[in-house]
Design a protein around this motif. Structure first.
Motif, PDB file in Angstrom:
ATOM      1  N   CYS A  15       0.855  -1.194   0.000  1.00 64.09           N
ATOM      2  CA  CYS A  15       0.000   0.000   0.000  1.00 64.09           C
ATOM      3  C   CYS A  15       0.889   1.242   0.000  1.00 64.09           C
ATOM      4  O   CYS A  15       1.798   1.362   0.826  1.00 64.09           O
ATOM      5  CB  CYS A  15      -0.906  -0.008   1.223  1.00 64.09           C
ATOM      6  N   CYS A  16       0.636   2.144  -0.927  1.00 63.62           N
ATOM      7  CA  CYS A  16       1.491   3.332  -1.050  1.00 63.62           C
ATOM      8  C   CYS A  16       1.271   4.340   0.071  1.00 63.62           C
ATOM      9  O   CYS A  16       2.057   5.266   0.219  1.00 63.62           O
ATOM     10  CB  CYS A  16       1.309   3.990  -2.403  1.00 63.62           C
ATOM     11  N   LEU A  17       0.248   4.148   0.874  1.00 64.94           N
ATOM     12  CA  LEU A  17       0.006   5.056   1.987  1.00 64.94           C
ATOM     13  C   LEU A  17       0.566   4.536   3.306  1.00 64.94           C
ATOM     14  O   LEU A  17       1.219   5.263   4.035  1.00 64.94           O
ATOM     15  CB  LEU A  17      -1.494   5.335   2.136  1.00 64.94           C
ATOM     16  N   CYS A  18       0.318   3.248   3.598  1.00 60.31           N
ATOM     17  CA  CYS A  18       0.706   2.736   4.921  1.00 60.31           C
ATOM     18  C   CYS A  18       1.753   1.635   4.875  1.00 60.31           C
ATOM     19  O   CYS A  18       2.307   1.268   5.902  1.00 60.31           O
ATOM     20  CB  CYS A  18      -0.524   2.241   5.676  1.00 60.31           C
TER      21      CYS A  18
ATOM     22  N   LYS B 175       4.828  11.507  -3.255  1.00 62.64           N
ATOM     23  CA  LYS B 175       5.758  11.874  -2.186  1.00 62.64           C
ATOM     24  C   LYS B 175       7.122  11.220  -2.418  1.00 62.64           C
ATOM     25  O   LYS B 175       7.203  10.059  -2.805  1.00 62.64           O
ATOM     26  CB  LYS B 175       5.164  11.424  -0.843  1.00 62.64           C
TER      27      LYS B 175
ATOM     28  N   PHE C 208      -3.387   0.022  -2.849  1.00 61.95           N
ATOM     29  CA  PHE C 208      -3.962   0.439  -1.574  1.00 61.95           C
ATOM     30  C   PHE C 208      -4.516  -0.765  -0.831  1.00 61.95           C
ATOM     31  O   PHE C 208      -5.125  -1.648  -1.441  1.00 61.95           O
ATOM     32  CB  PHE C 208      -5.103   1.438  -1.805  1.00 61.95           C
TER      33      PHE C 208
ATOM     34  N   ASP D 111      -7.214   1.823   3.558  1.00 60.73           N
ATOM     35  CA  ASP D 111      -6.761   3.038   2.892  1.00 60.73           C
ATOM     36  C   ASP D 111      -7.546   3.300   1.609  1.00 60.73           C
ATOM     37  O   ASP D 111      -7.728   4.458   1.210  1.00 60.73           O
ATOM     38  CB  ASP D 111      -5.264   2.991   2.603  1.00 60.73           C
TER      39      ASP D 111
ATOM     40  N   VAL E 228      -9.147   6.776   0.326  1.00 63.55           N
ATOM     41  CA  VAL E 228      -8.876   7.327  -1.007  1.00 63.55           C
ATOM     42  C   VAL E 228     -10.185   7.561  -1.746  1.00 63.55           C
ATOM     43  O   VAL E 228     -10.389   8.609  -2.366  1.00 63.55           O
ATOM     44  CB  VAL E 228      -7.943   6.387  -1.807  1.00 63.55           C
TER      45      VAL E 228
ATOM     46  N   PRO F 243      -5.188  11.916  -3.913  1.00 62.76           N
ATOM     47  CA  PRO F 243      -4.408  11.232  -2.884  1.00 62.76           C
ATOM     48  C   PRO F 243      -2.915  11.190  -3.196  1.00 62.76           C
ATOM     49  O   PRO F 243      -2.108  10.802  -2.352  1.00 62.76           O
ATOM     50  CB  PRO F 243      -4.986   9.818  -2.894  1.00 62.76           C
TER      51      PRO F 243
ATOM     52  N   ARG G 146       0.168  12.148  -0.951  1.00 65.45           N
ATOM     53  CA  ARG G 146       0.332  11.348   0.262  1.00 65.45           C
ATOM     54  C   ARG G 146       0.886   9.949  -0.040  1.00 65.45           C
ATOM     55  O   ARG G 146       1.197   9.199   0.868  1.00 65.45           O
ATOM     56  CB  ARG G 146      -1.012  11.208   0.968  1.00 65.45           C
ATOM     57  N   CYS G 147       0.980   9.593  -1.320  1.00 63.95           N
ATOM     58  CA  CYS G 147       1.423   8.255  -1.729  1.00 63.95           C
ATOM     59  C   CYS G 147       2.940   8.233  -1.916  1.00 63.95           C
ATOM     60  O   CYS G 147       3.488   9.065  -2.641  1.00 63.95           O
ATOM     61  CB  CYS G 147       0.745   7.852  -3.029  1.00 63.95           C
ATOM     62  N   ASN G 148       3.585   7.267  -1.317  1.00 62.98           N
ATOM     63  CA  ASN G 148       5.042   7.142  -1.374  1.00 62.98           C
ATOM     64  C   ASN G 148       5.451   6.502  -2.702  1.00 62.98           C
ATOM     65  O   ASN G 148       5.047   5.383  -3.007  1.00 62.98           O
ATOM     66  CB  ASN G 148       5.528   6.293  -0.198  1.00 62.98           C
TER      67      ASN G 148
END
Length: 145
Positions: free
Chosen positions: A10-13, A33, A51, A55, A59, A70, A73-75
């Motif tokens: 997941c690109c967020l968490c 990000k 995701f 998450d 999104v 989003p 916030r995405c890595n």
């Protein structure tokens, strides 16, 4: 070193158990990000971000209800994409950058088609989210160009 496309967390968490994916044009990379070191013009094909279930709900709400992207916030380290091989360093040979125009035209047209037909029973909510994010990518990158 393998630079091919693989499924990522997941690109967020960072959760490795992902349920949803968005496929984006390469020009979306600078909007992610920690992307300053990536030459997005060297990407071949689309960029995929994944995701986890919780998450994805965030999104979905962010895009459909709040009207926000989003991507900041995405890595980017958790994005999946193919980079062209570095033949210039290996063989002292200069290669042309990949031409993204056909891919971008297809993605833009498909996004517009989906958003125009959002009430179609075959159009899924995930497709609407992806189409809206793709539109924002083009709006944001063309405005800054």
């Amino acid at each position: 070193m393998y630079t091919g496309k693989t499924e990522k967390a997941c690109c967020l968490c960072g959760n490795p158990d992902t349920d949803s994916r968005l496929d984006l044009p390469p020009r979306a990379v600078p909007l992610l990000k920690h992307s300053s070191a990536i030459a997005w013009r060297d990407i071949v094909g689309e960029v995929s971000i994944y995701f986890c279930d919780s998450d994805w709900e965030t999104v979905r709400d962010l895009v459909l209800e709040t009207g926000m992207s989003p991507l900041p916030r995405c890595n980017v380290a958790r994005a999946s994409f193919d980079l062209r091989s570095d033949f210039e360093a290996l063989l002292n040979d200069i290669r042309d950058e990949p031409d993204h125009s056909e891919l971008e035209a297809e993605m833009r047209a498909e996004a517009e088609r989906l958003l125009e037909n959002r009430d179609d029973p075959y159009v899924e909510e995930r497709d609407i989210v992806e189409a809206r994010v793709i539109q924002w990518v083009f709006e944001d990158t063309e405005a800054s160009a």
